[in-house]
Each structure stands twice: as C-alpha cells, then as structure tokens.
Design a protein around this motif. Sequence first.
Motif, short mmCIF file in Angstrom:
data_model
loop_
_atom_site.label_atom_id
_atom_site.label_comp_id
_atom_site.label_asym_id
_atom_site.label_seq_id
_atom_site.Cartn_x
_atom_site.Cartn_y
_atom_site.Cartn_z
N ARG A 1 -29.91 -88.33 31.21
CA ARG A 1 -29.11 -87.73 32.29
C ARG A 1 -27.63 -88.01 32.11
O ARG A 1 -26.78 -87.26 32.59
N ASN A 2 -27.30 -89.09 31.40
CA ASN A 2 -25.90 -89.47 31.19
C ASN A 2 -25.50 -89.37 29.73
O ASN A 2 -24.59 -90.07 29.28
N LEU A 3 -26.16 -88.49 29.01
CA LEU A 3 -25.94 -88.34 27.58
C LEU A 3 -24.47 -88.10 27.25
O LEU A 3 -23.95 -88.63 26.26
N GLY A 4 -23.81 -87.32 28.08
CA GLY A 4 -22.42 -86.99 27.81
C GLY A 4 -21.42 -88.03 28.26
O GLY A 4 -20.22 -87.89 28.00
N LEU A 5 -21.89 -89.08 28.93
CA LEU A 5 -21.00 -90.14 29.40
C LEU A 5 -21.10 -91.42 28.58
O LEU A 5 -20.13 -92.16 28.46
N ILE A 6 -22.28 -91.68 28.04
CA ILE A 6 -22.50 -92.90 27.27
C ILE A 6 -21.88 -92.74 25.88
O ILE A 6 -22.31 -91.89 25.09
N THR A 7 -20.88 -93.53 25.59
CA THR A 7 -20.18 -93.41 24.32
C THR A 7 -20.99 -93.98 23.17
O THR A 7 -21.10 -93.38 22.10
N GLU B 1 -28.31 -93.99 40.35
CA GLU B 1 -27.00 -93.75 40.96
C GLU B 1 -26.09 -93.02 39.97
O GLU B 1 -26.04 -93.36 38.79
N ALA B 2 -25.35 -92.04 40.46
CA ALA B 2 -24.43 -91.32 39.59
C ALA B 2 -23.34 -92.26 39.08
O ALA B 2 -22.70 -92.96 39.87
N ASP C 1 -15.05 -99.30 40.53
CA ASP C 1 -14.16 -99.77 39.46
C ASP C 1 -14.30 -98.99 38.15
O ASP C 1 -14.03 -99.52 37.07
N LEU C 2 -14.75 -97.74 38.24
CA LEU C 2 -14.92 -96.93 37.04
C LEU C 2 -14.34 -95.55 37.29
O LEU C 2 -14.75 -94.85 38.20
N SER C 3 -13.39 -95.17 36.46
CA SER C 3 -12.74 -93.87 36.58
C SER C 3 -13.09 -93.03 35.37
O SER C 3 -12.74 -93.38 34.23
#
Length: 348
Positions: free
Chosen positions: A95-101, A338-339, A345-347
């Motif tokens: 679900r967070n494939l595009g966010l996890i570096t 959670e999204a 503390d995360l932008s």
Amino acid sequence: MTQSVSHSLPLPPHFEAGRVGQVWRVPYQARAEQARAWAKQHAIAPAAKDKTRLCLMAIDVQNTFCIPDFELFVGGRSGQGAVQDNVRLCEFIYRNLGLITEIAPTMDTHTVMQIFHSQFWVNDAGDNPPPMTTISLAQVQQGHWKVNPAIAHSLAKGNYLLLQSYALHYVQTLSQDGKYPLTIWPYHSMLGGIGHALVSAVEEACFFHNIARHSQTNFEIKGGNPLTENYSVLRPEVLDGPDGRPIAQKNTRFIQKLLEFDAVIIAGQAKSHCVAWTIADLLSEIQAQDPALAKKVYLLEDCTSAVVVPGVVDFTDQADAAFQRFADAGMHLVRSTEAIAHWPDLSL
C-alpha cells in the motif's frame, strides 16, 4: 504530489494473505514483469526521486521465527503472532510502495559452533546443555558448564584454555553489563538452511518493491560471530575479549545510513528480543548524537510480537514497556493501517 505516490495503493493481484504462513518459491521473473507494469499503471517513480526518504527496517522476518513449527516461531499471545504481523507487513509494503524508499531486512545468521548453541558447552558427564538452558556466571566459575574441548580445533586453532578463558569472560561481561544471562537457543537461522530465508511472502514484497522502485533491497547480516550473541543488528552483546582486544564491533556503517533517512520505520521479530535490542541500540546512538533524531523513528507496533511460550514464559509486558520507553524518548508508535501522510513529525 511531493512524493512518487502520496496515497495508499491497492494490493497487487498476486498477494494472498492466506499463504503468508507458508514457505514457497517466489516466481521472480513473473513478479518482475508485474512490478514494472504496476509501477507504470500507478505512476510510481524511482526511489531516487523521493524528496522524503523513508527506510523500512524489517528485523529478522525469517522462516525460523515466523513460520509455525519452525525452530523459534514467535506466536505472541494470539498463538499466530508472527504470521498475522507479516500479513500486515506485506500489506503495508504494497500500500505504501511509492513512499518507502528502501527496505532493509536484517538476517539472523548462525552456524553450529556458536556460544549460544548446545555444541559449544559440556558438563563433566560430557553432555551438552539442552535448548533453553540458562548458563550463569556461577555455573561457569564452578565448572558446571565448560567449553566443549572438541570445538577448540575449529574455533581456536586447538587452544582450549584460551577458549575457556574467553567463555568465563563472556558470561562475566553479560552479568556486569546487566544483560540477559547466556541462553542456549535451539539451532535456528542456520546459514544455508530454509529457516534462514526470509518469509516467502515478505521476500516477494521486498522483491516487488525493488523492481517497482528501482531500489536495491539492503540485506543486513547479523549473528555470525561464534563468540557472541547478536540480538541487535547494530551491535553484538560483547565487543571485547578478556585481553581487551576487540572480538566484534558496532555496525557503525548501518547506524549512520539509517540516521541519514528522513524516517526509519521498524517492524519484525521478536518484539521482546531482537526488535527491542535493535531499537534500544539505535536510541543510544541517537541520544549520543542528537536526541531530537528520535522523532524520525516509527515503530509499527502491529507488525511485531513478543516471545510467548504458554505456561512457561510471556515477554509481552516487558516488550510493551520497552516500546513505551522508546515512545517517551521521542519515537513514534504507529500502526500499519494508519496513512503515512498522517504520521506526526513527517512531511511528505
């Protein structure tokens, strides 16, 4: 959109939650083609373009800890803890494939002749200690447990006295430093064996992420030193021998790499042991450098379970207390559902 994908993605068709507790072969070529198509379909950019860099550290998500009937299955209080955790972990990755570096799985890695295995020790009758035996400083001092002379050839070029001297120093150091006493663990995470491998479904998710994001999975090996336990990926339990010379060292390279990310997300097994030890070591490094860095660490508390042996031992309360200490120090307790965009503390 400041990141390649700032919203939750659907689960890819190949993912089957019902297979997470099983061992099987990942069809790499098929998954590679599907991952490339998935990235194109959902406009997932390469990880190199991420403005906010997130690292997922998956601690010891290996068959030996995560598959029922394997050597050290972490069942938690539910009895299926690690399996349920890994269903959520896989879903979190997809679900967070595009966010996890980057994904950094740690790999507990052992051979037979190690200080926490039965083969290392004998009593006067020549018997090895059974798994889950605790070896105390007093027992070594009194000769109740001694180094097995037969292993001296392999580990100390035949110098048995050197090895025995080191063993006494080892348990003494654990006692002085307030660490858990030496535990004889069942043979587990054996290098070259099935138990050492990542859980198939998690390996598949890491591979899919690797291809979709053009981001090399960063495997971190730990636990191979025969002369020390290594619960934490960041440092072994004992660093020096009786003569003060180093026998191991902190994983300084990996510590610095982690702290260069904008966020470090931590999951894995077991919450009460290798996960807690790793987080504690990371926190120590953070507090030595800049305590404010703690706020960049996020603990996926629904993707980790404590060691529980029904009727024998239950480390759940200790694990929860450790996580609360980490939170009190500035780290964040979050859930995989959670999204990420809503995490404090995360932008993105």
